[in-house]
Write an enzyme that holds these catalytic residues in place. Structure first.
Site: not given
Lengths: 530, 530
Positions: B265, B302
């Site tokens: 990720e 994120c």
């Protein structure tokens, strides 16, 4: 239906190049009419643009509409009639009964995915309802479904010219997922490919779908296939073929600005383990069954048993002798292409000239491109020291590794690469031995089986036709059976999304009547008000 | 519990090197005691060997035993008490309330996967029963379940030192799947990592599991992490961090003799789309909410909203002014590490010096390593021509792209890379505009949401924390929520396998009471005799 030798770009056919190649009579090596025109880079570009523009529409037609489309493809293939079987026999050397059976399987696969669509479970619809009163923070409404990845490139396989080629398993599962498909036709059966491609083209038109849902590209070389995998609009690749070609496609896919998944089914030697009690009780019988599996389709099955592991014994000799006797009586069969035949002969030669390998049996010889079956034996030490003995010989040849005891056999199993299948022949008294091997079998193969051979591949819900690298590029998937659709899906979450803008799978009224997971618990309700 | 500065290799702790590094006080930049000893290559080798030898046992303990183990990890983390929170506050600069909440989430994730195990659906057990009377050929008995991939390497994230680090989402889902885990600790919070690592070590011992189920490796450099991904016994990688580091791990994984999946990720700018009617009705309100989301956790999420897209208008000015006003009043917050702070300053500088970018607002300044929030604006033409404007600036900074109309806005959306989230702010009158954008949103992001911001990530069943490259390396998965377990599984088929040698999930007597698919239809029955 006539064969024009043209690529199919959406609804059109294309012959804008003089760069031609021909199908080949597998039996004689003679070129077949007509000339096939390789696709141009402009045609590749147009196929990709059409696929991309068809994607958003095609992925959101109803499940029933997509199911009907898959069934229509099957009907259009049936309509081609015997022209398809005859052309395919000429191009591949495979016999009529095999190809008629393969056509049935191909249409059956399309129907299987139509049923998968109507069932709808593949969407994995989930709803975590809002909890406005939750402390310390309220919970949002969160819903999830799987959507299609995008346009998919499919590379037809030579050894299943119908079931794993233009309208084969990869195409059927990708279309079922909602992905437009661009097939790079295999040069070994271009006429067969065009006939099936035109059947799909007809089904697209009949169902009123955007033409970009399907294109078929010919190329005598590698430029079009490589360009297809590199194109930014392609989002996944399905491939069945050689390890070298599969690895080359993986490399291209990984080097893209946006890497994409490649589902490559590449090579396997599908070990057969003969446990001592079974061998003692019925070694000769297993040997005869083994020889039949080995020579099925001239040994050109991905699941062909290329390796036999057993404890050295008189019972193993009985197995070897029975298998050898059947092989000696087996008529030679034409291989798919002269090139495959040449590779097969080289592979057999490699075994034959290995210092520690003994030739046990030869099959009958036949025509110029016929495969002569053969059986070899070696010992565990030689197998451990010669990496080339682990390599697939594509065709009706197998290697027996005589092991001094079961622990040596287990070590040999641990040393092999990933496989599609491993078979174990056992009797009740072999139970503990089988149990001891099982964790290794599970690590090494996608399918493990008892008292049979891997060459029969059922198209169902519990099939895994896959396995650890290098059997495939991705052990997390199967290319045969209903789970093959999962390769072409990705999950998307919708948070607090307005009900009337949600995809059908996630709307409150549950128009598909799906079994959805609500807070993780699956339930099927019509008009599910959540 | 004290912090020794040692790697944890199975049940042992290791300090065989003088190659040391230190945790750092995020606020002051001062090194913290004790010294951390980087793992040696021998220790890496031993951790991998232990993990491999634990694998076959660990993957086949009962679902209940694995669930209890996950819960035990949570209990052991709770037992550390305030020592954990205080060390973590010092190492990361994150405030107490945030870290206490993150500890709750971490333990909650472990419980979620305990429930996933007890439910058992993740095994996807399937049975296609034998049909001995089928013509022309009988059908074999074929059963399928998912099994663990093998030992998994997890790289802790800096920005979630508990929930996405040593016992975070990747570790919890990999252990739940039955994979031993080797964590490469993040250097930004080594003391926190050791404390949590020792909690897992205690849970392994308490549950009587093989010690190789978990190891924790420290390294001040990259050798151990790279060696871990390259090791042939490692079968998958979980990573959350920078794009450069993620791409480097993908490269190593693809270059292995056996390539393995990397779940990385990496980076996202999480566009926020402001539709005209919503903007006109409540631009200032959305602007204030946006500023709060932007500065949450010093912008180190994120899912931080790094890009805003809207049609240029007075209403957009109201949004900009309201957001700017909140930002100007927002106190500066300490960033996770001095390095992250330096990168943030460079990113802001890049925006500030771009010819076509206008600075709208600055937040308050603060301590040496505090992030000063900022807000910028540009137009669609500049955004199209300057690729650097598409890059993530990790921290509390966002860029507004003023578009001349909705079709320009749509083109901007089409031009962006893959994202974790895209938010749309809309009113009823924006419905058609939202509907027109939806296919693009679905292509571009793992989660799309209405009238909210992506910074809240629910840990549930319908969450996708993932998205197309480069948001993640694999859009087919999620790293948050119950589906994260699927990343560490592969299907295996058992054909005609003896019932007493079958895994529990597939035995006739169905000891887990699973909802199994029989011929593709799911049914739950005890003592299911198939």
């Amino acid at each position: 239906m006539t064969i024009a030798g043209h690529s199919l770009i959406g609804a059109a056919s294309a012959s804008n190049t003089n760069d031609v190649f021909n199908g080949v009579n597998a039996r004689t090596g003679e070129p077949l009419a007509p000339d096939f025109h390789g696709a141009t880079l402009d045609e590749l570009e147009r196929a990709c643009a059409l696929a991309d523009s068809a994607f958003d529409t095609f992925r959101e037609i109803t499940l029933e509409e997509r199911a009907v489309f898959l069934e229509a493809i099957g009907q259009e293939i049936e309509k081609i009639g015997d022209t398809l079987i005859e052309r395919c026999m000429t191009e591949t050397g495979l016999p009529r009964t095999r190809l008629e059976g393969e056509r049935t399987r191909t249409i059956g696969q399309l129907k299987l995915f139509a049923n998968v669509l109507r069932n709808g479970d593949f969407l994995d619809a989930r709803i975590d309802p809002a909890l406005p009163e939750r402390k310390p923070l309220p919970r949002v409404d969160l819903r999830q479904r799987s959507i299609a990845l995008g346009p998919v490139a499919v590379f037809g396989a030579s050894n299943f010219p119908l079931a794993f080629s233009v309208a084969g398993g990869d195409t059927a599962s990708a279309l079922a997922a909602g992905c437009p498909v661009i097939v790079k036709a295999h040069c070994a059966h271009p006429g067969t490919s065009e006939l099936v491609g035109r059947a799909i083209q007809s089904a697209v038109a009949r169902c009123g779908l955007p033409e970009g849902v399907f294109s078929l590209l010919f190329d005598g070389g590698v430029v079009i296939g490589q360009g297809l995998v590199a194109d930014k609009r392609i989002k996944a690749v399905g491939f069945t073929g050689s390890r070298a070609a599969g690895l080359a496609l993986m490399k291209i896919a990984n080097a893209r600005e946006e890497p994409i998944p490649v589902y490559a089914e590449m090579s396997a030697i599908n070990p057969v383990v003969l446990l001592p009690h079974a061998l003692a009780a019925r070694g000769a019988q297993i040997g005869r069954q083994f020889a039949a599996s080995l020579t099925l389709g001239a040994g050109q099955f991905c699941t062909n048993p290329g390796l036999v592991l057993a404890v050295d014994s008189d019972a193993l000799r009985a197995f070897e002798q029975a298998a050898s006797a059947v092989l000696s009586d087996t008529a030679a069969q034409t291989m798919l292409t002269p090139g495959i035949h040449a590779n097969y002969c080289m592979g057999v030669q490699r075994l034959d000239t290995s210092e520690h390998v003994e030739r046990l049996a030869n099959g009958a010889t036949g025509g110029r491109y016929d495969a002569q079956a053969s059986l070899f034996a070696t010992n565990a030490a030689a197998f451990a020291s010669e990496p080339s003995l682990h390599e697939e010989v594509f065709g009706p040849t197998s290697l027996i590794v005589r092991c001094s005891d079961l622990s040596v056999l287990h070590e040999v199993l641990k040393s092999i690469e990933g496989q599609l299948t491993i078979s174990v022949h056992m009797d009740a008294a072999d139970r503990d031995a089988c149990g001891a091997l099982t964790p290794t079998l599970e690590r090494k193969a996608g399918r493990i089986l008892v008292n049979g051979f891997g060459t029969g591949v059922e198209v169902g819900h519990a099939m895994v036709h896959g396995g650890p690298f290098p059997a495939t590029s991705d052990a997390r998937t199967t290319s045969v059976g209903s789970r093959a659709i999962e390769r072409f899906l990705r999950p998307v979450s919708y948070q607090d999304w307005p009900n009337d803008l949600l995809p059908r799978a996630l709307r409150n009224e549950n128009p598909y009547g799906l079994a959805r997971r609500v807070d993780g618990v699956r339930r099927r309700e019509e008009n599910q008000d959540v």
